[in-house]
Design a protein around this motif. Structure first.
Motif, PDB file in Angstrom:
ATOM      1  N   ASP A 486       0.864  -1.174   0.000  1.00 48.97           N
ATOM      2  CA  ASP A 486       0.000   0.000   0.000  1.00 48.97           C
ATOM      3  C   ASP A 486       0.903   1.228   0.000  1.00 48.97           C
ATOM      4  O   ASP A 486       1.660   1.461   0.946  1.00 48.97           O
ATOM      5  CB  ASP A 486      -0.887  -0.024   1.248  1.00 48.97           C
ATOM      6  CG  ASP A 486      -1.922   1.107   1.274  1.00 48.97           C
ATOM      7  OD1 ASP A 486      -1.759   2.077   0.525  1.00 48.97           O
ATOM      8  OD2 ASP A 486      -2.869   1.016   2.074  1.00 48.97           O
ATOM      9  N   THR A 487       0.829   2.030  -1.059  1.00 48.14           N
ATOM     10  CA  THR A 487       1.741   3.167  -1.219  1.00 48.14           C
ATOM     11  C   THR A 487       1.112   4.505  -0.824  1.00 48.14           C
ATOM     12  O   THR A 487       1.656   5.557  -1.132  1.00 48.14           O
ATOM     13  CB  THR A 487       2.238   3.249  -2.670  1.00 48.14           C
ATOM     14  OG1 THR A 487       1.119   3.517  -3.534  1.00 48.14           O
ATOM     15  CG2 THR A 487       2.896   1.948  -3.107  1.00 48.14           C
ATOM     16  N   ARG A 488      -0.020   4.454  -0.133  1.00 47.63           N
ATOM     17  CA  ARG A 488      -0.673   5.698   0.294  1.00 47.63           C
ATOM     18  C   ARG A 488       0.050   6.292   1.510  1.00 47.63           C
ATOM     19  O   ARG A 488       1.002   5.712   2.038  1.00 47.63           O
ATOM     20  CB  ARG A 488      -2.133   5.424   0.645  1.00 47.63           C
ATOM     21  CG  ARG A 488      -2.981   4.953  -0.528  1.00 47.63           C
ATOM     22  CD  ARG A 488      -4.400   4.619  -0.060  1.00 47.63           C
ATOM     23  NE  ARG A 488      -4.395   3.536   0.920  1.00 47.63           N
ATOM     24  CZ  ARG A 488      -5.357   3.308   1.806  1.00 47.63           C
ATOM     25  NH1 ARG A 488      -6.419   4.114   1.843  1.00 47.63           N
ATOM     26  NH2 ARG A 488      -5.290   2.298   2.658  1.00 47.63           N
ATOM     27  N   TYR A 493      -4.251   5.666   5.196  1.00 51.40           N
ATOM     28  CA  TYR A 493      -4.293   4.294   5.692  1.00 51.40           C
ATOM     29  C   TYR A 493      -5.155   4.210   6.950  1.00 51.40           C
ATOM     30  O   TYR A 493      -5.926   3.261   7.129  1.00 51.40           O
ATOM     31  CB  TYR A 493      -2.871   3.813   5.978  1.00 51.40           C
ATOM     32  CG  TYR A 493      -2.765   2.381   6.456  1.00 51.40           C
ATOM     33  CD1 TYR A 493      -2.885   1.325   5.560  1.00 51.40           C
ATOM     34  CD2 TYR A 493      -2.541   2.096   7.797  1.00 51.40           C
ATOM     35  CE1 TYR A 493      -2.771   0.010   5.989  1.00 51.40           C
ATOM     36  CE2 TYR A 493      -2.434   0.784   8.245  1.00 51.40           C
ATOM     37  CZ  TYR A 493      -2.548  -0.253   7.339  1.00 51.40           C
ATOM     38  OH  TYR A 493      -2.440  -1.552   7.771  1.00 51.40           O
ATOM     39  N   PRO A 506       4.612   4.388   2.200  1.00 57.29           N
ATOM     40  CA  PRO A 506       4.229   5.494   1.306  1.00 57.29           C
ATOM     41  C   PRO A 506       5.213   5.637   0.146  1.00 57.29           C
ATOM     42  O   PRO A 506       6.420   5.393   0.305  1.00 57.29           O
ATOM     43  CB  PRO A 506       4.241   6.707   2.223  1.00 57.29           C
ATOM     44  CG  PRO A 506       4.023   6.152   3.597  1.00 57.29           C
ATOM     45  CD  PRO A 506       4.722   4.832   3.593  1.00 57.29           C
ATOM     46  N   CYS A 529      -2.726   2.042  -4.433  1.00 58.35           N
ATOM     47  CA  CYS A 529      -2.964   3.239  -3.610  1.00 58.35           C
ATOM     48  C   CYS A 529      -4.452   3.537  -3.690  1.00 58.35           C
ATOM     49  O   CYS A 529      -5.248   2.621  -3.898  1.00 58.35           O
ATOM     50  CB  CYS A 529      -2.110   4.410  -4.074  1.00 58.35           C
ATOM     51  SG  CYS A 529      -2.501   4.982  -5.754  1.00 58.35           S
ATOM     52  N   LYS A 530      -4.834   4.776  -3.549  1.00 52.53           N
ATOM     53  CA  LYS A 530      -6.260   5.106  -3.600  1.00 52.53           C
ATOM     54  C   LYS A 530      -6.840   4.778  -4.964  1.00 52.53           C
ATOM     55  O   LYS A 530      -7.912   4.175  -5.065  1.00 52.53           O
ATOM     56  CB  LYS A 530      -6.464   6.583  -3.266  1.00 52.53           C
ATOM     57  CG  LYS A 530      -7.923   7.002  -3.206  1.00 52.53           C
ATOM     58  CD  LYS A 530      -8.065   8.459  -2.771  1.00 52.53           C
ATOM     59  CE  LYS A 530      -9.543   8.849  -2.683  1.00 52.53           C
ATOM     60  NZ  LYS A 530      -9.710  10.249  -2.238  1.00 52.53           N
ATOM     61  N   SER A 532      -4.417   3.868  -7.585  1.00 55.62           N
ATOM     62  CA  SER A 532      -3.296   3.091  -8.139  1.00 55.62           C
ATOM     63  C   SER A 532      -2.416   3.849  -9.118  1.00 55.62           C
ATOM     64  O   SER A 532      -1.626   3.235  -9.845  1.00 55.62           O
ATOM     65  CB  SER A 532      -3.764   1.757  -8.744  1.00 55.62           C
ATOM     66  OG  SER A 532      -3.992   0.825  -7.691  1.00 55.62           O
ATOM     67  N   ARG A 534      -0.150   6.076  -7.776  1.00 57.34           N
ATOM     68  CA  ARG A 534       1.084   5.892  -7.002  1.00 57.34           C
ATOM     69  C   ARG A 534       1.503   4.426  -7.014  1.00 57.34           C
ATOM     70  O   ARG A 534       2.699   4.106  -6.987  1.00 57.34           O
ATOM     71  CB  ARG A 534       0.875   6.388  -5.568  1.00 57.34           C
ATOM     72  CG  ARG A 534       0.862   7.903  -5.421  1.00 57.34           C
ATOM     73  CD  ARG A 534       0.364   8.334  -4.059  1.00 57.34           C
ATOM     74  NE  ARG A 534      -1.063   8.095  -3.891  1.00 57.34           N
ATOM     75  CZ  ARG A 534      -1.741   8.321  -2.771  1.00 57.34           C
ATOM     76  NH1 ARG A 534      -1.096   8.769  -1.679  1.00 57.34           N
ATOM     77  NH2 ARG A 534      -3.031   8.102  -2.701  1.00 57.34           N
TER      78      ARG A 534
END
Length: 566
Positions: A486-488, A493, A506, A529-530, A532, A534
């Motif tokens: 998960d890159t958020r 998160y 992140p 991510c939210k 995708s 990111r």
């Protein structure tokens, strides 16, 4: 050649029939044009029935009005258009040899023969009723006619019914669900197939189902109705195939329609494999003096070449216009077929599609590639709302095959644009450089449809290895050892997380934390991510550092159709 005015007879007064009659009148002012209509009403805007039932508007005549507010009744047709419209009149039989139609005045009970030179059949479609016990009970209805709409509006206004079941999760079913739910009635939608709205692929249909449930509706799939239950001739409940009984005082059957071809079949006209009257591109039947249009015909799907039944009001009007041109010899108009474009509103969401879904494209024999893309429909400072798009293309050629879109944002605009792209035979590459209008109140600088094409182009070129949310969920359920990244940001998160074993790193911190990733460069990593974007950037970074099995979860959190941990 006789100087007698041409006699044009139209059977059916809803959409295709009046359009054909009005066009014929404009093309040939001398023609004698007559409409035969069994119902007391003419030119009904039947697609508006759910909104009348739901109380969006209250004046019944608005179904029947011109844009200037004049009711389209027989007097209007005669005075304004010089067309004789006979309502409460039923066409009983076509005598093709004598070129007359036997008609019955339903108020007087008298029969008469009406002659024609050219005949137009616009007999519409009939609702499909489940072949189960109890369909005769009071409290069971469809939403096919003005009478049905009047009945359901009375139900809404009286406010005495508390529980209702909608049988069928297609366009009419989900629109009726909203209308009755807004009236304070608790609704259960029962669909025998694995999902609602079968013109969508499962993952987008599931997003819409989740929204319906959030609005208070109950949705049951893969569990058809086995019986309607009643006492003293009145509906009391619906029984499902698994034995569940749903108490209710109202059931609205929206299980589809079949072409009404009885009159045509009895006259010996050709009926096609899809069950509709066979017509050529001029909308002419197997009799050169008889034409047909609307919900009673079948037409080619322009992508597959297969004949389909496409009961849409817009197509009926287009076909009627073609007929009005051809029966007056004003030109050689053609209706080539359909790409089956549709859109509907369900509470705060819109759902639309044009062309083929991935499921239908594969069934038609296409080698397909697809992608899901999620993004706000305009900049955040302009009050953005989400749209989730799925684009389907032919592998190799890149030819666009279909687009689906759902969400609270401007779905209709994207579907309309995609429909024109399909009509133009455009490819994904064509769409990536399309010159569409831009201003912050209306779209992002790169429109959602173009951005979706960019994502699919990246996937087709091998820059992105996409994986659907459904495939990710299946991997998790199987216990696969994929590393889910998960890159958020931490704030995102904490606000919302999937709970599928994802690891939060992140994007801005990823370069300094690569030691937390699997040491095995062949270990599968799934980034998201939210939406995708990111996730895609993270995947490209990891690929550059040697990881070989990096995937991007298409659409990110916003396209996730399953339960979330938070």
């Amino acid at each position: 050649m006789s100087d007698r005015p041409k006699r044009i007879l139209v059977i059916g007064g809803s959409a295709a029939g009046p359009k054909a009659a009005a066009r014929a009148r404009r093309m040939d002012p001398r023609a004698e044009v007559t409409i035969i209509q069994k119902s007391p009403d003419l030119s009904m805007a039947s697609c508006g029935y759910p909104y009348y039932v739901g109380g969006v508007f209250d004046d019944r005549n608005q179904f029947l009005c011109t844009p200037t507010g004049v009711v389209r009744d027989p007097r209007f047709f005669m005075n304004t258009k010089g067309i004789e419209a006979r309502t409460r009149t039923e066409a009983l039989e076509i005598d093709r040899e004598r070129k007359v139609v036997l008609c019955r005045d339903l108020e007087q009970g008298t029969d008469s023969e009406v002659p024609y030179d050219k005949l137009v059949l616009a007999t519409g479609a009939r609702p499909v009723m489940p072949p189960v016990p109890g369909t005769e009970l009071k409290g069971i209805t469809t939403l096919q006619s003005m009478e049905d709409a009047d009945y359901l509006r009375r139900v809404r206004d009286e406010g005495t019914i508390r529980n209702a079941v909608v049988v069928g999760g297609g366009l009419i079913g989900v629109e009726t669900c909203e209308a009755l739910e807004l009236a304070g009635i608790h609704i259960t939608v029962v669909e025998m197939l694995p999902q609602i709205l079968m013109f969508l692929d499962w993952e987008l249909a599931k997003l819409l189902e989740n929204h319906m449930k959030a609005k208070g509706a109950h949705v049951i799939t893969e569990n058809p109705v086995s019986a309607f239950l009643g006492e003293n001739g009145t509906l009391t409940g619906v029984k499902l195939a698994n034995g569940t009984e749903l108490p209710c005082e109202l059931a609205v059957v929206a299980a589809g329609v079949r072409p009404n071809v009885d009159l045509a079949r009895a006259a010996g006209l050709d009926i096609g494999e899809a069950g509709g009257i066979s017509v050529d591109p001029s909308m002419r039947t197997s009799d050169p003096d008889i034409y047909a249009a609307g919900d009673c015909v079948e037409i080619p799907n322009l992508l597959t070449g297969k004949k389909v039944h496409a009961p849409y009001g817009d197509l009926a009007n287009l076909q009627g216009r073609v007929i009005g041109t051809n029966i007056t010899d004003a030109g050689e108009a053609v209706f080539p077929g359909t790409i089956q474009t549709g859109v509907c509103k369900v509470f705060d969401y819109t759902a639309g599609a044009t062309g083929l879904s991935e499921r239908h494209a594969r069934a038609a024999g296409f080698d397909v590639v697809s992608v899901v893309h999620a993004e706000p429909d305009k900049p955040g400072f302009m009050g953005a709302a989400l749209v989730v798009i799925k684009m389907v293309a032919e592998r190799g050629s890149g030819r666009l095959l279909g687009v689906q879109c759902v969400g609270p944002g401007d779905v209709s605009k994207r579907i309309a644009t995609a429909a024109m792209a399909l009509h133009g035979g455009l490819t994904v590459d064509d769409l990536t450089v399309a010159d569409l209008p831009y201003a912050p109140p209306f779209s992002p600088a790169v429109d959602n449809l173009i951005a979706c094409a960019h994502t699919l182009q990246n996937k087709m070129a091998g820059f992105m290895d996409g994986i659907s949310c459904r495939e990710v969920k299946e991997k998790v359920d199987r216990g696969d050892e994929a590393f889910i990244l998960d890159t958020r940001g931490p704030d995102e998160y904490e606000l919302m997380r999937l709970g599928i074993g994802e690891v939060l790193i992140p994007l801005g911190a990823l370069r300094g934390r690569m030691d937390e990733l699997p040491a095995d460069k062949d270990h599968e990593i799934i980034c998201f991510c939210k939406i995708s974007l990111r996730g895609y950037e993270a995947a490209r970074l990891l690929q550059a550092h040697g990881w070989t099995k990096v995937k991007v979860m298409e659409g990110g959190v916003m396209a996730w159709p399953f339960a979330r941990e938070k």
